[in-house]
Design a protein around this motif. Structure first.
Motif, PDB file in Angstrom:
ATOM      1  N   LEU A  44       0.910  -1.256   0.050  1.00  0.00           N
ATOM      2  CA  LEU A  44      -0.053   0.071   0.147  1.00  0.00           C
ATOM      3  C   LEU A  44       0.789   1.310  -0.093  1.00  0.00           C
ATOM      4  N   GLN A  62      -2.585  -0.636  -5.476  1.00  0.00           N
ATOM      5  CA  GLN A  62      -4.160  -0.694  -4.916  1.00  0.00           C
ATOM      6  C   GLN A  62      -4.618  -1.962  -4.734  1.00  0.00           C
ATOM      7  N   VAL A 112      -7.684  -4.294  -3.474  1.00  0.00           N
ATOM      8  CA  VAL A 112      -9.152  -4.231  -3.565  1.00  0.00           C
ATOM      9  C   VAL A 112      -9.934  -5.500  -2.984  1.00  0.00           C
ATOM     10  N   ARG A 129     -15.566  -5.001   6.663  1.00  0.00           N
ATOM     11  CA  ARG A 129     -14.505  -3.729   6.278  1.00  0.00           C
ATOM     12  C   ARG A 129     -13.919  -3.107   7.551  1.00  0.00           C
ATOM     13  N   THR A 187     -10.468  -5.156   8.074  1.00  0.00           N
ATOM     14  CA  THR A 187      -9.447  -5.050   7.059  1.00  0.00           C
ATOM     15  C   THR A 187      -8.082  -4.018   7.172  1.00  0.00           C
ATOM     16  N   GLU A 212      -5.934  -0.936   7.197  1.00  0.00           N
ATOM     17  CA  GLU A 212      -6.233   0.252   6.704  1.00  0.00           C
ATOM     18  C   GLU A 212      -5.523   0.626   5.253  1.00  0.00           C
ATOM     19  N   GLY A 213      -6.368   1.136   4.428  1.00  0.00           N
ATOM     20  CA  GLY A 213      -5.895   1.376   2.833  1.00  0.00           C
ATOM     21  C   GLY A 213      -6.509   0.356   2.178  1.00  0.00           C
ATOM     22  N   VAL A 214      -6.882  -0.639   2.536  1.00  0.00           N
ATOM     23  CA  VAL A 214      -7.379  -1.836   1.591  1.00  0.00           C
ATOM     24  C   VAL A 214      -8.802  -1.064   1.210  1.00  0.00           C
ATOM     25  N   GLN A 215      -9.231  -1.213  -0.111  1.00  0.00           N
ATOM     26  CA  GLN A 215     -10.431  -0.513  -0.554  1.00  0.00           C
ATOM     27  C   GLN A 215     -11.423  -1.591  -0.696  1.00  0.00           C
ATOM     28  N   LEU A 216     -12.805  -1.677  -0.170  1.00  0.00           N
ATOM     29  CA  LEU A 216     -13.654  -2.677  -0.491  1.00  0.00           C
ATOM     30  C   LEU A 216     -14.434  -2.388  -1.589  1.00  0.00           C
ATOM     31  N   GLY A 217     -14.497  -3.254  -2.584  1.00  0.00           N
ATOM     32  CA  GLY A 217     -15.245  -3.058  -3.874  1.00  0.00           C
ATOM     33  C   GLY A 217     -16.468  -3.796  -3.933  1.00  0.00           C
ATOM     34  N   ALA A 257     -14.153  -5.418  -9.995  1.00  0.00           N
ATOM     35  CA  ALA A 257     -12.714  -4.770 -10.095  1.00  0.00           C
ATOM     36  C   ALA A 257     -11.841  -5.404 -11.052  1.00  0.00           C
TER      37      ALA A 257
END
Length: 164
Positions: free
Chosen positions: A114, A119, A121, A134, A137, A139-144, A150
């Motif tokens: 990160l 990125q 996801v 969420r 997870t 920090e910094g991981v994006q939830l899609g 994705a």
């Protein structure tokens, strides 16, 4: 032809993970002046919760290998899509320890990725079906919405899918 013993070299992008073999004078030349856009589909994970996910480490190897070969880091664009069994590998410390009784061996690697601009996801469908909300997870991981979504969107943006 004789081969000489070499050692894997760490870094420079992710110094703690993703050491690679230096390849001297390859016949097929790496183009140093064009962007390399890759998305890794990461759905498998070791059965043992104390083992690092080598598939996530592939992203570190990709970054280190190309940087060592002279590709400018601004030309390296990397995304990883995490789903299925690999969902556990992006869970932060306390939540991981509570579930598995050990520290997450992937947490530092994910944080380093990160920090390097990768990125990460997380599939929303896997989050819900596997019970990893969420809030747990890294920090910094994006939830899609989903891994499928994705993967399609990154490929629509010119990323090439690598499934290792």
């Amino acid at each position: 032809m004789l081969f000489t013993a070499q050692s894997k070299q760490a870094g420079p992008v992710i110094p703690t993970h993703g050491a690679v073999w230096p390849v001297e004078n390859p016949d097929y030349k790496t183009r140093l002046d064009e962007p390399l856009k890759v998305v890794f589909d990461i759905m498998e994970s070791p059965d043992s919760p104390d083992q690092i996910n080598a598939r996530i480490e592939t992203a570190a190897r990709f970054l280190n290998m190309h940087a060592q070969a002279g590709v400018p880091t601004e030309n390296l664009h990397v995304a990883i899509i995490v789903h299925n069994k690999a969902s556990k590998d992006i869970i932060k410390g306390g939540a991981y320890r509570e579930r598995f009784g050990v520290e997450n061996p992937n947490e530092q690697l994910v944080n380093d990725l990160l920090q390097a601009g990768v990125q990460v996801v997380f599939c929303g469908q896997s989050s819900l079906s596997r019970g990893f909300p969420r809030t747990e997870t890294i920090e910094g991981v994006q939830l899609g919405l989903s891994a499928m979504t994705a993967l399609i969107q990154f490929q629509n943006d010119g990323y090439r899918l690598v499934k290792f």
